[in-house]
Design a protein around this motif. Structure first.
Motif, PDB file in Angstrom:
ATOM      1  N   TYR A 135       0.803  -1.219   0.000  1.00 38.19           N
ATOM      2  CA  TYR A 135       0.000   0.000   0.000  1.00 38.19           C
ATOM      3  C   TYR A 135       0.840   1.276   0.000  1.00 38.19           C
ATOM      4  N   GLY A 136       2.143   1.132   0.128  1.00 33.06           N
ATOM      5  CA  GLY A 136       2.971   2.338   0.160  1.00 33.06           C
ATOM      6  C   GLY A 136       2.606   3.217   1.337  1.00 33.06           C
ATOM      7  N   ILE A 137       2.350   4.497   1.038  1.00 34.29           N
ATOM      8  CA  ILE A 137       2.022   5.459   2.098  1.00 34.29           C
ATOM      9  C   ILE A 137       0.516   5.740   2.176  1.00 34.29           C
ATOM     10  N   GLU A 138      -0.289   4.934   1.490  1.00 35.86           N
ATOM     11  CA  GLU A 138      -1.737   5.158   1.417  1.00 35.86           C
ATOM     12  C   GLU A 138      -2.465   5.067   2.749  1.00 35.86           C
ATOM     13  N   ARG A 139      -2.007   4.197   3.637  1.00 41.58           N
ATOM     14  CA  ARG A 139      -2.755   3.911   4.872  1.00 41.58           C
ATOM     15  C   ARG A 139      -1.876   4.081   6.114  1.00 41.58           C
ATOM     16  N   PRO A 140      -1.526   5.315   6.445  1.00 45.56           N
ATOM     17  CA  PRO A 140      -0.700   5.493   7.642  1.00 45.56           C
ATOM     18  C   PRO A 140      -1.480   5.203   8.930  1.00 45.56           C
TER      19      PRO A 140
END
Length: 171
Positions: A135-140
């Motif tokens: 998800y990369g940085i999509e769901r911090p």
């Protein structure tokens, strides 16, 4: 008017009376040891048991997809539980909060998820039950500048599923 003993007796009596809970509908129930909502009937092999007793999250160092010794301890617990509870499918979700572009973080999060799958498979969890999604940085989890806060976003979350979803390969 009161001697030393008399004052002490009045104080003790006052404490005893104030400690009584005889107000009826105005009393506050003791919830100190109450079970958390949603986890009342935690059964062996349940998702709740996995989350509370095993742990879903595996953390990574900044810019890395290498499983640390600390992360390996969590993965061992996960593998032991997953081998006993074969009815669950496992969606391994990678996340990142590292310097670089969105594309770089997405690729890093995918590598982190794949590293956890490889570690689980090496410990005997059937690879056919698992799939990775970055998800990369999509769901911090957090959004702050402090380094200890940011490190919480450099993680993989092992989620239990009853069926494959659209992100599973070949589905």
């Amino acid at each position: 008017m009161f001697g030393r003993g008399g004052i002490l007796s009045v104080v003790i009596a006052g404490l005893l009376v104030s400690g009584c809970n005889s107000v009826g509908s105005l009393s506050t129930p003791d919830v100190t040891n109450a079970t958390a909502p949603g986890f009342v009937d935690m059964k062996p092999g349940s998702e709740e048991e996995f989350m509370l007793n095993v742990g879903r999250r595996v953390y990574f160092d900044k810019g890395s997809a290498v499983v640390t010794d600390e992360a390996q301890m969590t993965i061992v617990r996960q593998a032991d539980w997953l081998k006993k509870n074969k009815g669950w499918l496992i969606k391994v979700q990678g996340h990142a909060d590292d310097p670089g572009s969105e594309a770089v973080n997405k690729a890093l999060s995918e590598k982190r998820a794949e590293a956890v799958i490889a570690a689980l498979a090496a410990l005997g969890v059937d690879q056919k039950r698992m799939w990775a999604k970055g998800y990369g940085i999509e769901r911090p989890v957090t959004n702050c500048d402090d380094i200890t806060c940011q490190s919480q976003n450099r993680r993989v979350v092992v989620n239990l599923r009853r069926e494959f979803d659209d992100s599973a390969p070949g589905r």
